[in-house]
Design an enzyme around this catalytic site. Structure first.
Site, PDB file in Angstrom:
ATOM      1  CG  ASN A   1      -1.944  -1.207   1.702  1.00  0.00           C
ATOM      2  OD1 ASN A   1      -2.746  -1.292   0.315  1.00  0.00           O
ATOM      3  ND2 ASN A   1      -2.791  -1.444   2.138  1.00  0.00           N
TER       4      ASN A   1
ATOM      5  CG  HIS B   1      -4.073  -7.112   4.351  1.00  0.00           C
ATOM      6  ND1 HIS B   1      -5.733  -7.542   4.237  1.00  0.00           N
ATOM      7  CD2 HIS B   1      -3.931  -6.300   4.326  1.00  0.00           C
ATOM      8  CE1 HIS B   1      -5.462  -6.938   3.543  1.00  0.00           C
ATOM      9  NE2 HIS B   1      -4.939  -6.454   3.998  1.00  0.00           N
TER      10      HIS B   1
ATOM     11  CE1 TYR C   1      -3.202  -5.800  -0.439  1.00  0.00           C
ATOM     12  CE2 TYR C   1      -3.499  -8.290   0.441  1.00  0.00           C
ATOM     13  CZ  TYR C   1      -4.425  -6.961   0.678  1.00  0.00           C
ATOM     14  OH  TYR C   1      -5.688  -6.555   0.689  1.00  0.00           O
TER      15      TYR C   1
ATOM     16  NE  ARG D   1      -9.537  -9.326   0.221  1.00  0.00           N
ATOM     17  CZ  ARG D   1      -8.784  -8.322  -0.467  1.00  0.00           C
ATOM     18  NH1 ARG D   1      -7.666  -8.617   0.717  1.00  0.00           N
ATOM     19  NH2 ARG D   1      -8.971  -6.969  -0.697  1.00  0.00           N
TER      20      ARG D   1
ATOM     21  CD  GLU E   1      -6.980 -10.672   3.770  1.00  0.00           C
ATOM     22  OE1 GLU E   1      -6.376 -11.041   5.008  1.00  0.00           O
ATOM     23  OE2 GLU E   1      -6.692 -10.360   2.664  1.00  0.00           O
TER      24      GLU E   1
ATOM     25  CD  GLU F   1     -17.019 -31.857  -2.014  1.00  0.00           C
ATOM     26  OE1 GLU F   1     -17.605 -32.572  -3.277  1.00  0.00           O
ATOM     27  OE2 GLU F   1     -18.032 -31.453  -0.869  1.00  0.00           O
TER      28      GLU F   1
ATOM     29  CG  ASP G   1     -17.356 -30.000   2.093  1.00  0.00           C
ATOM     30  OD1 ASP G   1     -16.334 -30.715   0.749  1.00  0.00           O
ATOM     31  OD2 ASP G   1     -17.911 -30.157   2.912  1.00  0.00           O
TER      32      ASP G   1
ATOM     33  CG  ASP H   1     -17.479 -34.253   1.909  1.00  0.00           C
ATOM     34  OD1 ASP H   1     -18.706 -34.116   1.924  1.00  0.00           O
ATOM     35  OD2 ASP H   1     -18.443 -36.073   1.410  1.00  0.00           O
ATOM     36  CE1 TYR H   2     -18.932 -28.605   9.143  1.00  0.00           C
ATOM     37  CE2 TYR H   2     -17.660 -28.631   8.178  1.00  0.00           C
ATOM     38  CZ  TYR H   2     -18.180 -28.627   9.321  1.00  0.00           C
ATOM     39  OH  TYR H   2     -17.270 -28.349   9.975  1.00  0.00           O
TER      40      TYR H   2
HETATM   41 CA    CA Z   1     -19.148 -31.381   1.388  1.00  0.00          CA
END
Ligand code: CA
Length: 675
Positions: A155, A205, A214, A268, A350, A384, A386, A395-396
């Site tokens: 920055n 950060h 960055y 990110r 982040e 996916e 996860d 594994d959601y």
């Molecule tokens: Ca999953």
């Protein structure tokens, strides 16, 4: 006399201004520019505003449009060159901007983008046949004045850049002095602070790996500044040039495979469309002007990253353990394999400004495996989340489980994260304890292959626990042997990457279309629904495992025929427990081991005993003069006592290995062992 005095006052301002002016036109295509500018001219209101812009929250537009108008106006090769109506429109639009005086909620636009964009338009218009009215220019230059936030890495250099613009526009020495100072201020090794680290990685950060997020801004800004100021009294000093070149050559450019970034280094930004496309041709072009010592390297990099040559072009085998950032980068002519983990010394990847919303598991041992380069490019909307390649997690039932709940970096949870490296080979480990899942994960890096081990996998969670081997673009056939994966060992090959499971595993292969959109991972992106075919390979450890494990060998640059001939007997997986994970490579005559606690590895006529948890790598294993490399992933010990019995040594060896400390805690120490 008079003449030379005037000249002296104009320099170096005019030269720098001309370089910036030329640089701003570097990638301009007149036809494209004319079309865009003509359209924007049509839409411009009489008062110099555009109806489609919310001036209360202006972002890139309208200043970007004005800059493009100025570019078209000054280019003799452009249809709109010196066009009177265009000149009038530029003046009107700039006046309107001054009157509206837009302020964005995000400081970055106010302090960086707006003054930069204004400065660029003014610099371009300096070469116009008909200049801007002097009072308008003066008012705009005033609007560029912002307070400079020093010590803020990329920055700071971003802000210093518009100081440089302003210095040249006003021919003000004091402004140029501070611009040059702060443009180059970030080119320093800032132990623990934001910026370049002692291991060659980059923080922003907080203590968060930001090598090509960055760090890319830092690299580009620094290169631009050095390019603009070259050959003047303000040229980049030699010591800082060395830091910049080291960062670009040994870290930043190494993260680009073919024309694409490793997904582990974009922070990110992974959630932005096209964020893996490197597009750094201009940067390399400029380095050559002020760093003639590495011309051959820059030339090869330019050809490779612009896809004018194959991804392997000019690539030299390298392996680096970035102990400050929990990042490992293993580069071979045939492939790139990196790992990102997290520790209680660093911040996890982040989520910020509602970008990277589903990236919860990105720093949990994510493995980026690239051959040609584009294996993951723009696949993120349908990922996916996860099942990020390399990670072990719950594994959601849907991706809501992968949501990062709070913005900006969160401190990691594990202490024992890091590895040992000699610059060409190495071992990395990650003692995972996150989201109610525990696992000891390790990677053993060789030439043809990378061995991935996991042990002590436990969880009390209700979901199945899975380790994802890969999730990449589906390209061509998936071959397996034996066909039904009915007996061990078995292998899978897809898109020239082989995956061998020496003991079998409960694997699932999916080659189906997956749906998604960019918006679900980044609220600045499109909501358009996308559907892509995805190759996904994962191991299911079941629910509530108490001591599950996995082992697989990744062999990039192969085929079904190649895997049939692949000599797996070269690899001995000696141990895979939550105490010790160790692999011997017969062909390379080396041993790599992770000791999660003090202990002994005694197998195959080898005995290695350590009195502290550590990572160990022995080269020339059967020779009379082996080399021992050792590191402490926890970064706590000052020494490790090692007892060795090796085939090439006539008697046991006892070594007291002092380890690097301070900023270098976690780095590798090496020892020559002699009879
Ligand atoms: Ca999953």
């Amino acid at each position: 006399m008079m003449c030379s005095l005037v000249k002296a006052q104009n320099e170096p301002f005019d030269s720098i201004l001309q370089r910036i002016n030329a640089d701003l036109q570097l990638f301009v295509t007149d036809k494209v520019l004319t079309d865009e500018v003509s359209e924007n001219l049509k839409q411009l209101n009489a008062d110099g505003s555009w109806a489609d812009i919310n001036y209360a929250d202006a972002q890139y537009d309208p200043l970007k449009r004005i800059k493009n108008m100025a570019t078209a106006y000054i280019r003799p090769t452009n249809k709109l060159y010196n066009n009177a109506a265009l000149h009038q429109a530029i003046v009107k639009a700039l006046q309107n901007w001054l009157e509206k005086n837009p302020k964005n909620k995000n400081w970055w636009y106010n302090d960086i983008f707006y003054p930069q964009a204004i400065g660029q338009s003014l610099i371009l218009m300096r070469s116009a046949k008909t200049k801007l009215p002097a009072d308008l220019e003066e008012a705009l230059i005033k609007r560029m004045i912002r307070r400079l936030k020093t010590g803020d890495g990329a920055n700071t250099s971003d802000e210093a850049l518009h100081f440089l613009y302003r210095a040249c526009l006003t021919k003000n020495k004091a402004t140029l002095d501070s611009a040059a100072k702060y443009l180059f201020e970030p080119i320093a090794v800032n132990e623990g602070k934001e910026g370049v680290q002692v291991d060659g990685s980059y923080y922003q950060h907080g203590k968060q790996q930001a090598i090509a997020s960055y760090g890319r801004v830092f690299g580009a800004n620094s290169v631009n500044a050095a390019f603009y100021l070259r050959g003047t009294a303000y040229a980049l000093p030699k010591a800082q040039l060395a830091i910049l070149v080291d960062y670009l050559k040994n870290t930043f450019l190494q993260t680009i495979r073919g024309a694409f970034y490793d997904f582990n280094v974009r922070g990110r930004g992974i959630s932005r469309k096209d964020s893996l496309s490197s597009g750094i041709g201009g940067l390399i072009e400029k380095i050559r002007f002020f760093d003639p010592d590495n011309t051959a390297y820059w030339n090869a990099s330019a050809l490779r990253t612009s896809a004018k040559k194959a991804a392997a072009y000019g690539v030299i085998p390298a392996h680096k353990q970035y102990w400050k950032s929990n990042y490992t980068l293993h580069v071979r002519p045939g492939y790139t394999f990196s790992v990102q983990a997290s520790s209680n010394r660093t911040l996890r990847t982040e989520r910020g400004n509602n970008e990277n919303i589903l990236g919860k598991f990105l720093p949990d041992g994510a493995t980026n495996i690239q051959r040609e380069g584009s294996e993951y490019a723009n696949l993120m909307p349908v990922w996916e989340w996860d099942k990020i390649p390399g990670t072990t997690s719950r594994d959601y039932h849907d991706d809501a489980g992968a949501t990062i709940k709070s913005e900006w970096g969160i401190l990691g949870t594990s202490k024992f994260v890091g590895g040992v490296a000699d610059g060409v080979y190495g071992t990395s480990c990650y003692s995972l304890a996150y989201d109610s899942v525990q696992a000891k994960k390790a990677w053993f890096f060789f030439d043809r292959e990378v061995v991935c081990l996991g042990a002590g996998i436990k969880s009390e969670a209700g979901e199945s626990i899975t380790t994802t081997v890969n999730q990449a673009w589906m390209r061509g056939a998936v071959d397996t042997a034996p066909k039904e994966l009915s007996r061990a060992p078995f292998w899978v090959v897809h898109d020239s990457i082989g995956y061998i499971f020496p003991q079998g595993a409960n694997v699932t292969i999916s080659n189906e279309a997956q749906n998604g959109n960019w918006y679900r991972i980044n609220h600045f992106q499109s909501k358009t629904e996308l559907q892509h075919k995805v190759f996904k390979l994962w191991i299911n450890h079941g629910t509530k495992p108490t001591d599950a494990s996995y082992q697989y060998i990744v062999v990039p640059g192969t085929s079904a025929a190649g895997l049939k001939k692949y000599d797996q007997s070269m690899i001995h997986i000696l141990k895979n427990t939550d105490q010790v994970q160790a692999v011997k490579h017969l062909g390379l005559n080396m041993l790599q081991a992770v000791f999660y606690q003090p202990g002994i590895l005694a197998v195959d006529g080898i005995s290695v005993q350590v009195d502290q948890a550590c990572t160990v790598y022995i080269k020339g294993l059967n020779s009379k003069s082996p080399l021992l490399y050792i590191a402490d992933p926890a970064q706590e010990q000052t020494a490790v006592h090692v007892e060795l019995k090796l085939p090439g040594l006539s008697k046991p060896k006892s070594l007291n290995c002092n380890l690097p400390t301070g900023a270098f805690a976690g780095a590798t120490a090496s020892f020559k062992i002699k009879e």
